[in-house]
Design a protein around this motif. Structure first.
Motif, PDB file in Angstrom:
ATOM      1  N   THR A  78      69.810  74.572  72.735  1.00 25.26           N
ATOM      2  CA  THR A  78      69.011  75.066  74.216  1.00 25.26           C
ATOM      3  C   THR A  78      70.228  74.764  75.131  1.00 25.26           C
ATOM      4  OG1 THR A  78      66.978  73.737  73.106  1.00 25.26           O
ATOM      5  CG2 THR A  78      67.211  74.698  75.618  1.00 25.26           C
ATOM      6  N   ILE A 108      71.749  77.882  74.124  1.00 19.13           N
ATOM      7  CA  ILE A 108      71.414  78.946  74.574  1.00 19.13           C
ATOM      8  C   ILE A 108      72.113  79.229  76.931  1.00 19.13           C
ATOM      9  CG2 ILE A 108      70.010  80.281  75.178  1.00 19.13           C
ATOM     10  CD1 ILE A 108      70.774  81.504  72.756  1.00 19.13           C
ATOM     11  N   ARG A 148      62.782  77.508  67.045  1.00 18.43           N
ATOM     12  CA  ARG A 148      63.679  77.749  67.824  1.00 18.43           C
ATOM     13  C   ARG A 148      62.508  79.514  68.493  1.00 18.43           C
ATOM     14  NH1 ARG A 148      67.375  77.176  63.383  1.00 18.43           N
ATOM     15  NH2 ARG A 148      66.692  79.757  62.530  1.00 18.43           N
ATOM     16  N   LEU A 206      62.975  79.611  72.462  1.00 25.57           N
ATOM     17  CA  LEU A 206      63.582  81.374  73.230  1.00 25.57           C
ATOM     18  C   LEU A 206      62.618  81.849  73.881  1.00 25.57           C
ATOM     19  CD1 LEU A 206      65.796  82.745  69.850  1.00 25.57           C
ATOM     20  CD2 LEU A 206      67.108  81.951  72.855  1.00 25.57           C
ATOM     21  N   MET A 213      63.774  89.329  74.358  1.00 23.53           N
ATOM     22  CA  MET A 213      64.725  88.490  73.083  1.00 23.53           C
ATOM     23  C   MET A 213      64.843  88.770  72.340  1.00 23.53           C
ATOM     24  SD  MET A 213      62.188  85.329  70.710  1.00 23.53           S
ATOM     25  CE  MET A 213      61.665  84.611  71.738  1.00 23.53           C
ATOM     26  N   TYR A 234      68.643  87.884  71.070  1.00 24.71           N
ATOM     27  CA  TYR A 234      69.292  87.941  70.503  1.00 24.71           C
ATOM     28  C   TYR A 234      68.318  88.533  68.843  1.00 24.71           C
ATOM     29  CZ  TYR A 234      69.794  84.863  73.997  1.00 24.71           C
ATOM     30  OH  TYR A 234      69.870  84.343  75.064  1.00 24.71           O
TER      31      TYR A 234
END
Ligand SMILES: Nc1ncnc2c1ncn2[C@@H]1O[C@H](COP(=O)(O)OP(=O)(O)OP(=O)(O)O)[C@@H](O)[C@H]1O
Ligand SMILES: [Mg+2]
Lengths: 284, 738
Positions: free
Chosen positions: B21, B24, B73, B77, B155, B159
């Motif tokens: 985290t 990111i 995850r 996110l 997202m 990602y």
């Protein structure tokens, strides 16, 4: 018998072609102005962020691209990687045995001072303390190099410039630059470039497509957010380029990042896992 | 249900997830499981307040453990998405410029001056936005759904490697939805919207739709999926959808009175959905007579959690949450295919650095030893790291002046400690060894007729002492206790006596004797501890030992406070002295986690000899330190365990207690020669120095290798001794162990 002292680790560059450098800020203009006034320059920044490449590029610009006879100098840039056993003697020069006689041999610094090259002392704080003495006399108005062994007091060539680098990250306090040394230089601070810039560097250096380069730069930025967790430096541009080169060589991107980034920046298993997860979500 | 073995347990992955985290987001966010803190009051849904993210204590949705971890995850996110994509940066004024907002119920004061005079809003802008709609809960829910769709879309773009996990999580959530067709019109449309946001194809939803509104409704939501869509696109879509749904529900005239107007008249035709209205009207007439907000329940999608704008707002108001201002064009906005986007703005932008953000106290999780269960409670205690700051610049001078004699004594004691390691110094004028290479060079120089360099020797020099010491001071409330300082009393008595000897006639002329010399300010246990540490700090700077000074207190396992007066890297100076002066009595004494945190810090020190000295005034104690507050055994056992962990980590730990009753429990916490009870408080500085010296010198064998190592601690449950090597894993920190 020859001396067993290793010669100073120096590399010279003939600079036949222009080393590619992508400016990040106004560093080129500053360096040019500093050179015009012959002000010594200190480059500060983490490993693999482009300091060496920058000096090479500047040497090419200021010499090979110059309108003066300077352009014909054989070796415009002399680089010395400093280490803890490097002494002033290694920089200045020494007598060597030749048969029954001794001959004086210039060290890399003396060569640069004589020929008017740029000398780049990489990681200067690693070198032994006595090296600062020669640096001091070269970096004030005198611009002279005293050669103790021969009694010579060498005036620096008008084109000569001293550039040193210094990485504050992993030096302990003991190995800090003394203010009296530091305040003789113009300081240029480097850091890893913004994502878009770094992506272009990666794409150019490794010859990979912009998409992958962008992703790798992205990973670099995220991994650097973890800098404080057991690795001071973050991940260098150099490592990101390595990863890209491995991919170009056919290695799967995640694997390439694992060997070039994840394993290279930390030994802590949990940090490695977190980096692997970051790589995993960012790569397509 | 899946097998227990496949479940991902938060405590197991906490540290990696926290690092993930931080990587990111670029700053530290606390990850907290639901059950932490007060279980009853805590929300049991995933959410973020801008400073932390609440997550389930375990995920067992999938048969594969990796997929369950992937779900964590995705949940992270998603919450990070809200923070990074401007959800909470929503600004009503900007919204008003971009879309037609419904008029606010109570007319706002028109005057700009009045507006400026109004106190800061008490609620997040998003909440005020929801309140604009007659049924705020409806707007809130619709907004939450389209905003979640926007976030998931971002997202997916940002990602791409998370897409597979996201698809799996979406499919799982979709599998748990009720069929939209079986619901009443309003509920079925809301359900269709949720299912659309979870990835069910629009065509399928439209085909199953019985209201005839679904197609237009979903088309309204679609713009939030565009690249570059912002929170305002979500807001506009949510408003349009609510307007369309109004066709079904006939909004009451006044906010707050909804549910009252239940006449059977057909609703107004919402603009943009004309052809659908008749069918909807028919449905409303027979089914949706009294729409209540419970039609809005059951809409949650677990992994998306809930939006808590007010929680973020409160953090922002208290200046603790990080930046939320940067919208859509986040620093990590990478075009989907990476290529072909030469975003000039992005190129010019400096890298976004965490340094610019306000500091958030970090937290760390530690295991706790439960003597009743005979096992560690994993990731049980949360330690918050605080930096002490103080203003009292006079403190250190005062200490040096008042304790000048002790200070001299301490220094003398330390002067006698010989630094331990010998460093080989090269190129010396004299020394034990001749250096061959240098000798050859000198010979050559001599032959050449030059004065040879005489720096030919290697000398062994006494190097730095290889000691790192951490001092851990009890800051519990009891340290506020005033103590008898005999030295001060003696001084005061002497001064009083001196005053008494003064000529009474002299004073008599002025009517009254002068005030007696002010009695030394009331001294408390904490003052003595602080002053002793100041003296130690001074002496250690002179000695050159790496040292750190920490204080600890807290209340409850979720809030252990770890205060840093001086960390290992900090230079000793006015900043550290004023910080030390700021050590004050606070709350409880949960010693175990504080010791573990200090150990984690010591573990990062390269020095060979590492010591931990704990200065306290009583036994460990905290509100939930064991099942019963009156039962001190649990805390003692955990502390003993933490000390055993120190032993195993090669850290010499020592407890100094200012508590005449201390022998009793200290014997059960510490090894025979690893504690000291002081009843004469004034003796603390000198004793501290003695202890320090003994700990860091230790017969040339390094500290406590043998002899001192038999650290025993009683097992209160059984009364049996459990050796340090009793099998169970040491209580390792679960988070950011730098
Ligand atoms: N701005 C840039 N333009 C072009 N190439 C760059 C730039 N920045 C980094 N690089 C690339 O990164 C590589 C590493 O940079 P370089 O060797 O100059 O790092 P450095 O700062 O000298 O590191 P060190 O401190 O470890 O010596 C270079 O070989 C080059 O490929
Ligand atoms: Mg370099």
């Amino acid at each position: 018998m020859t001396s067993r002292t290793p010669p100073a680790a120096d590399a010279s560059s003939r600079l036949a072609s222009e080393p590619w450098y992508l400016p990040v800020a106004d560093e080129i203009a500053i360096f040019e102005a500093a050179y015009a006034a012959r002000l010594p320059v200190l480059l500060k920044g983490p490993t693999g962020c482009g300091k060496t490449r920058f000096v090479e590029h500047m040497a090419w610009r200021l010499y090979r691209d110059a309108a003066t006879p300077r352009r014909d100098i054989e070796i415009p840039l002399i680089t010395v990687a400093c280490h803890e056993d490097l002494t002033a003697t290694d920089l200045v020069g020494r007598h060597l045995l030749a048969g029954d006689a001794t001959v004086w041999t210039d060290g890399p610094l003396t060569r640069a001072v004589r020929t008017g090259a740029i000398v780049y002392l990489d990681e200067i704080v690693e070198a032994r303390k006595d090296t600062t003495v020669v640096i001091h006399s070269l970096t004030d108005h005198r611009r002279v190099l005293p050669i103790e062994k021969t009694g010579e007091l060498l005036d620096a060539h008008p084109d000569f410039l001293l550039v040193i680098s210094y990485n504050p990250g992993y030096q302990s306090v003991i190995k800090d630059l003394k203010p009296s040394t530091r305040q003789r230089f113009v300081s240029l601070e480097f850091d890893y470039p913004a994502v878009a810039v770094e992506a272009r560097i990666i794409a150019h250096e490794a010859g990979v497509d912009a998409g992958l380069a962008e992703r790798l730069a992205q990973i670099g930025a995220k991994v650097r957010n973890l800098r404080e967790h057991g690795f001071e430096e973050g991940v260098s541009t150099r490592l990101l380029i390595y990863a890209a080169e491995l991919v170009r060589g056919g290695v799967a991107p995640r694997r390439a990042c694992e060997v070039a980034i994840t394993r290279a920046v930390s030994d802590d298993a949990l940090v490695q896992q977190a980096i692997a997860d970051i790589v995993d979500v960012i790569l397509p | 249900m899946s097998e227990a073995g496949a479940a991902a347990v938060f405590a197991d992955h906490q540290r990696v997830l926290a690092l993930f985290t931080q990587g990111i987001v670029g700053r530290h966010l606390h990850l907290k499981p639901f059950d932490e803190g007060r279980p009853a009051a805590a929300p049991s849904r995933i959410s973020t307040d801008g400073e932390s993210i609440r997550l389930p204590a375990q995920v067992a949705d999938f048969p594969d453990a990796r997929h369950n971890l992937g779900a964590y995850r995705i949940a992270i996110l998603h919450q990070v998405g809200y923070l990074e994509c401007g959800t909470f940066a929503f600004d009503l004024r900007v919204a008003g410029e971009r879309m037609a907002l419904p008029p606010a119920a109570p007319a706002p004061p028109a005057s700009a001056i009045l507006r400026r005079l109004r106190p800061a809003p008490r609620s997040a802008e998003l909440e005020r936005f929801f309140a604009l709609w007659p049924r705020p809960a409806l707007l809130r829910r619709v907004f939450a759904t389209v905003e979640a769709l926007r976030i998931d879309t971002v997202m997916r773009r940002r990602y791409p490697g998370a897409r597979r996990d996201l698809d799996r999580v979406l499919a799982h959530a979709l599998g748990r939805r009720p069929p939209a067709a079986g619901l009443r019109p309003l509920a079925s449309l809301l359900e269709a919207l949720v299912q659309y946001s979870l990835g069910r194809p629009r065509a399928l939803l439209v085909a199953a739709d019985r209201t005839g509104l679904a197609d237009a409704l979903l088309a309204t939501a679609a713009p939030v999926e565009a690249d570059g869509a912002s929170v305002y696109d979500s807001a506009a879509a949510a408003l349009a959808i609510c307007a369309a749904l109004a066709a079904l529900t006939r909004p009451p005239a006044r906010p707050g009175a909804h549910g009252a107007g239940t006449d059977e008249a057909p609703p107004d035709e919402p603009p943009g959905l004309p052809e659908a209205a008749p069918a909807a009207a028919a449905e409303v007439a027979d089914g949706e007579a009294a729409p209540a907000d419970d039609a809005l329940d059951g809409a949650e999608v677990d992994f998306r959690g809930e939006l808590a704008p007010d929680a973020v707002f409160r953090r922002l108001a208290s200046g603790r949450a990080g930046t939320l201002e940067h919208d859509g064009a986040a620093e990590s906005a990478v075009p989907e295919d990476g290529a072909g986007n030469d975003a000039p703005a992005g190129a010019a932008r400096a890298p976004v650095r965490a340094a610019a953000l306000p500091p958030t106290p970090r937290s760390f999780l530690y295991d706790e030893w439960d003597c009743h269960a005979g096992d560690y409670k994993r990731a049980w205690c949360r330690v918050y790291e605080h930096r002490l700051r103080g203003e009292d610049a006079g403190f250190i001078d005062d200490v040096r002046r008042r304790h000048a004699q002790v200070a001299r004594q301490v220094r003398r004691r330390f002067d006698a400690i010989k630094p331990e390691s010998l460093a080989r110094m090269h190129g010396e004028r004299e020394g034990e060894e001749l250096e061959l290479e240098r000798a050859i060079q000198a010979a050559i120089d001599r032959r050449a007729g030059h004065a040879p360099d005489e720096h030919l020797y290697v000398r062994r020099q006494r190097g730095r002492r290889e000691v790192a010491a951490a001092f851990l001071v009890d800051m519990s409330a009891s340290t506020d206790f005033p103590i008898r300082d005999r030295a001060a009393e003696a001084a005061a008595a002497a001064a009083a006596a001196a005053a008494g000897e003064a000529d009474p006639y002299v004073w008599g002329r002025f009517g009254a004797p002068p005030d007696p010399p002010p009695p030394a300010a009331k001294r408390r246990v904490i003052d003595i501890a602080k002053e002793s540490l100041a003296l130690m700090g001074d002496a250690l700077v002179a000695l050159g030992d790496a040292h750190a000074i920490y204080g600890f207190s807290g209340s409850g396992r979720d809030n252990v406070e770890f205060h840093i007066a001086k960390d290992f890297g900090d230079p000793a100076g006015m900043r550290t002295w004023t910080a030390l002066a700021a050590i004050e009595p606070r709350r409880s004494t949960r010693m175990g986690p504080a010791i573990r945190h200090a150990l984690a810090k010591l573990a990062r020190q390269p020095e060979r000899v590492r010591v931990l000295i704990i200065v306290s005034d009583g036994y460990p104690e905290d509100q939930d330190y064991g099942p019963d507050r009156r039962d001190i055994e649990y805390g003692i056992a955990d502390t003993a365990r933490a000390l055993a962990e120190a032993e195993r980590a090669g850290v010499a730990a020592f407890c100094i207690t200012i508590d005449p009753a201390g022998h009793d429990y200290l014997r059960r916490m510490c090894a025979e020669d690893a504690y000291l009870v002081i009843d004469e408080v004034a003796a603390l500085p000198a004793e501290l120095a003695k202890v320090y010296r003994a700990l860091t010198t230790g017969n040339g064998r390094g500290p406590r290798r043998r002899g001192r190592s038999a650290l025993r601690f009683a097992h209160p449950g059984t009364g049996a001794d459990a050796g340090p090597a009793s099998g169970a894993a040491p209580g390792a920190p679960h988070e950011s162990r730098r």
